[in-house]
Design an enzyme around this catalytic site. Sequence first.
Site, short mmCIF file in Angstrom:
data_model
loop_
_atom_site.label_atom_id
_atom_site.label_comp_id
_atom_site.label_asym_id
_atom_site.label_seq_id
_atom_site.Cartn_x
_atom_site.Cartn_y
_atom_site.Cartn_z
N GLU A 177 10.12 2.49 -0.20
CA GLU A 177 10.95 3.33 -1.17
C GLU A 177 11.79 2.72 -2.31
O GLU A 177 12.14 3.13 -3.35
CB GLU A 177 12.05 4.00 -0.04
CG GLU A 177 11.67 4.16 1.20
CD GLU A 177 10.16 5.28 1.27
OE1 GLU A 177 10.44 6.00 0.60
OE2 GLU A 177 9.63 4.94 2.29
N ILE B 143 9.96 -11.73 2.08
CA ILE B 143 8.86 -11.08 1.73
C ILE B 143 7.58 -11.88 2.38
O ILE B 143 7.48 -13.05 2.37
CB ILE B 143 8.70 -11.26 0.01
CG1 ILE B 143 9.61 -10.53 -0.59
CG2 ILE B 143 7.29 -10.66 -0.35
CD1 ILE B 143 10.07 -8.99 -0.23
N GLN C 3 2.95 -3.34 -4.52
CA GLN C 3 3.90 -2.18 -3.80
C GLN C 3 4.95 -1.73 -4.92
O GLN C 3 5.20 -0.64 -5.27
CB GLN C 3 4.34 -2.35 -2.63
CG GLN C 3 4.89 -1.39 -1.62
CD GLN C 3 5.07 -1.71 -0.40
OE1 GLN C 3 5.36 -2.73 0.17
NE2 GLN C 3 5.62 -0.52 0.43
N PHE D 68 2.20 9.08 0.06
CA PHE D 68 3.57 8.89 -0.57
C PHE D 68 4.39 9.91 0.19
O PHE D 68 5.46 10.16 -0.41
CB PHE D 68 3.40 9.57 -2.14
CG PHE D 68 2.36 8.63 -2.81
CD1 PHE D 68 2.67 7.12 -2.84
CD2 PHE D 68 1.34 9.31 -3.02
CE1 PHE D 68 1.79 6.78 -3.71
CE2 PHE D 68 0.47 8.38 -3.96
CZ PHE D 68 0.60 7.13 -4.08
N ILE E 241 -1.16 3.20 4.29
CA ILE E 241 -1.35 4.33 3.27
C ILE E 241 -1.55 3.50 1.90
O ILE E 241 -1.54 4.20 0.90
CB ILE E 241 -0.41 5.40 3.20
CG1 ILE E 241 0.99 4.60 3.03
CG2 ILE E 241 -0.41 6.04 4.52
CD1 ILE E 241 2.19 5.74 2.84
#
Lengths: 712, 327
Positions: free
Chosen positions: A677, A601, A610, A235, A461
Amino acid sequence: MKKDKIGDPLSRIDGRLKVTGGAKYSGEYKLPGLTYGVLVSATIPCGTVSSMDIQAAGKAPGVLAVITPFNAPKVPGYQPGAARPVRGLKLFNDDKVYFNGQPIALVVAETFERATYAASLVKATYKAEPFETDFHKNFDKGVIPNEGRYKDYVRGEADAYKKAPVVVEQDYMLPSEMHNPMELHVTTAFWDGDDKVTLYTKSQGVIGSQRSIANAFGLEVANVQINSRFVGGAFGSSLRTWPHEVAAVQAARLVKRPVKLTLTREQMFTLVGYRPLTIQRIGLGATTDGKLMGITHESHSQTAVYEEFTENAVNVSRFLYASPNANTRYKVVPLNVGVPTPMRGPGEATGSFALESALDELSYKLNIDPIELRLKNYTDMDPERNLPWSSKFLKECYQLGAERIGWEKRPTKPGMQRDGDWMVGYGLGCGAFGAYRSKTQVRIKLTPDGSVNIQTATSDIGPGTGTAMTLIAADILGIPAERISFELGNSAFPVAPTQGGSQTVSSVGSAVHDVCIALKQKLNTLAGLPADNTAEIEYATILQRLNLPSLELTQESQSGEEARKYSMYSFSAHFAQVHVHSLTGIVRVKRLVAVVDGGKIVNHKTASSQMIGGAVGGIGMALTEEAIFDDRFGRYVNGNLADYHVPVNADAPDIEAIFIDKPDPIINPIGTKGLGEISLIGVAAAVANAVFNATGKRIRDLPITPDKVLMT
Amino acid sequence: MNPFQYTRSSAASGAIQSLVKEPQAHFLAGGTNLIDLIKMGVLRPERLVDINALPLRGIEAIAGGLRIGALASNSEVADHPLVLQDYPLLAQAINAGASPQLRNMATVGGNIMQRTRCNYFFDTAMPCNKRSPGSGCGALDGYNRMHALFGASEKCIAVNPSDMNVALTALEAVVHVKGPKRDRKIAFSDFHRLPGDHPEKDNTLERTELIISVDLPANSFNRHVHYLKVRDRTSFAFALISVAAALDLEGDKIKGARLAMGGVAHKPWRLHGAEAFLLGKTSGEDVFRQAARIAMQGAKAYKYNQFKLTLAPNAILQALKTASSLG
């Protein structure tokens, strides 16, 4: 032949490894002769370590070394005049203490338990000095950061909102928030001779880590090997190389054995950054029919006395809405605290909470629906940079989200809808985040059995980077995903950007796209066909026919002129439905609908995951997360996962991710803009606005805990 | 964590003798609290005496009630048919605490002995009279949002963190303990103590005494019960305020009432005054509101927990409303 196409819902290529324990994380490499490092933390917030007693620790069973400011081998990059100096805290380089919890010693022992015990025997005496950790008390000591983009911004007239017929002027507060990934930060380091070092470390960018470690120890970059194949969440907390990683390398050199250094959960609160405590003032001025005449956005956030941290807290107010006048001011307040670092959605998430809350307040003042107010101030070009958007489908986001959440059921006056003892409300919060594309290199290798291997030094991540890249390659090459192996997280691979700022699919995906096309062209040429032949060719057959053992290509891909001609952003509209208990003040998010214009996408399955993850992070920001300081001691009082409340499953409602899924025609060949984000930016405002709609209570300091609901 | 000896005990008397011999020995049951405290350096035992092999896991009906072995896990208790049938309040309270994994490990005896979650108690770098007598109370002028409203002292304003204890107080449980010399029974309301001048003592159990069982007397509070826990997140958080409410109703008439609160005192806080007020009244929101007002008499808040003065009576009202509307 089976075809995997961009946009398909492909399951994670490493999903089985992850759920069966087969995925090996940085703390799981049991190297021969492995030793364990444990940090000793300072218990004062400011001063110097006057002496340290390490006798007992040194004699404790299994202890190999006790590194302190008084005996630490010098780290070349920490020294004055270093060719490539290391920024930030220079651990054990001197006796200064800048914040409570700063490491003052590192114990290395044969086992983790022995190192932990010996660490408890290290005794320090301090020369304490006056300290400041109280943000509110030191608010006036805020300074404008050095970097140009944080200078005051004015379009038209500053503070023009004050002259408008309808004005909202309010302060919004966000406490410090900790990333708190499940996986603790861990580094395993070992040296090969005096000039080569290898690290298994939790990293969002192995190339960045490689350069940082090379700089710290004055090594050739190629002599530093960084591995970070699997990361258990980050993050933002692993965007940079932290002092404890340098310390692990330093310790490994000293004991001449591999050293594994794992932070404790408590140390995760002080040593790997956080979203800083921020107070923002928003001024909005509008005509009585809802046209914005001025936006002013000011922000103060905390930083460390030893390093300045900045983020884009105020920038969203410069471009998200059409207003002839807009100005921003941004200051940081240096305190005796650890340095912050970007946390998912970084400053934009902070800024959007304030701006989108204020806009909601304005909508009630004007008695205009919040969506209508945003449409009235919609802008078809970027008013900050005076450039066209590369693409923008925010209107479509409003429309789809409103339909999905049932916006027509939203009471126009607050506190009007009930479900038993629960008050019901709806809220909207929007977000925007820059769509970036960085230079990336990718290597591709085709072998005669028809399988393809792709390598690049990106990271994963959690979003499923390897899966998305496999899908892109499968689509371009026209082969099934099963034939493709994708490797990342290794600094020996071709250079890729750090996984941060929502740019991975745009950057790495474009490079994968380009290298696959190059491979096809090469194969066509080898087969004697025109390079741009689109008819299907059998790759393996070509290699076999030409008796080639393999075909390998490395391609670099980057943005061009378009980056200067267009303004590129992802946009989102988050809709929340909440229930607020009238007697206990408990807030439950019942539904969240996140509608996103993130360009094309690539993988709907991982993209939805996500979005859901980001939304849960946003719920944490809105309702539960807060790192609490006791300013008498300069220490966190809730530095653990029992008292710092990351949302749990029971806090996560039915979350629906909806994608506009229109390719951006400008940014890159696939048209992807980024999601990481934007999945979080705007969520907190949506929830806070829904709480107001339910209760008539405007809570401007997060998180919205039951006490604030009751006492507001 | 300091090095310590570890012994497994197979008989209660042997386990007790180990503690008689060594002043820094502790019983180890589920370990869900003790091990954390050792890791944090809050406790530094010289020996842990593992009592998990003792035959104290049974849950059985006895004359006039139910006996729960001290080593029965929290989940075994919360899932037990007799508990669900006769003492649903206890099942609700247990399930409101911790996580399934922790409830599988945690024992009834251990949960009763759970130490406070006061942040100053847990951090050895800050003062705490409970951890280190004489060092001062960090919470008194510090971050005291989670802290007590009732029965606190200048030495300590911490609260008992257990949900189970709140229900056991309301249900008038009796704790059976075995000591080196004698066995005895302790009424649940006498088990935990107020901090006074000795906050280091959580309860009235002697150091060498071992909890054997918890007995629940038969009662008629098996229908109109509710355990309400108000917390900062929906699961896995300690109570800001919790309320155990049990009513014995005949129509709307309140024949019996039991009320206890968590998150407000150094011990689970029984609301005798409110119970007495409710007796014989007709169940309804006004009556509940008055009972809540009575329950709050003598409450004293600190800088950060003022909200509890509002939340606590609201929570009592809500718990009674929910309890009365059931069944």
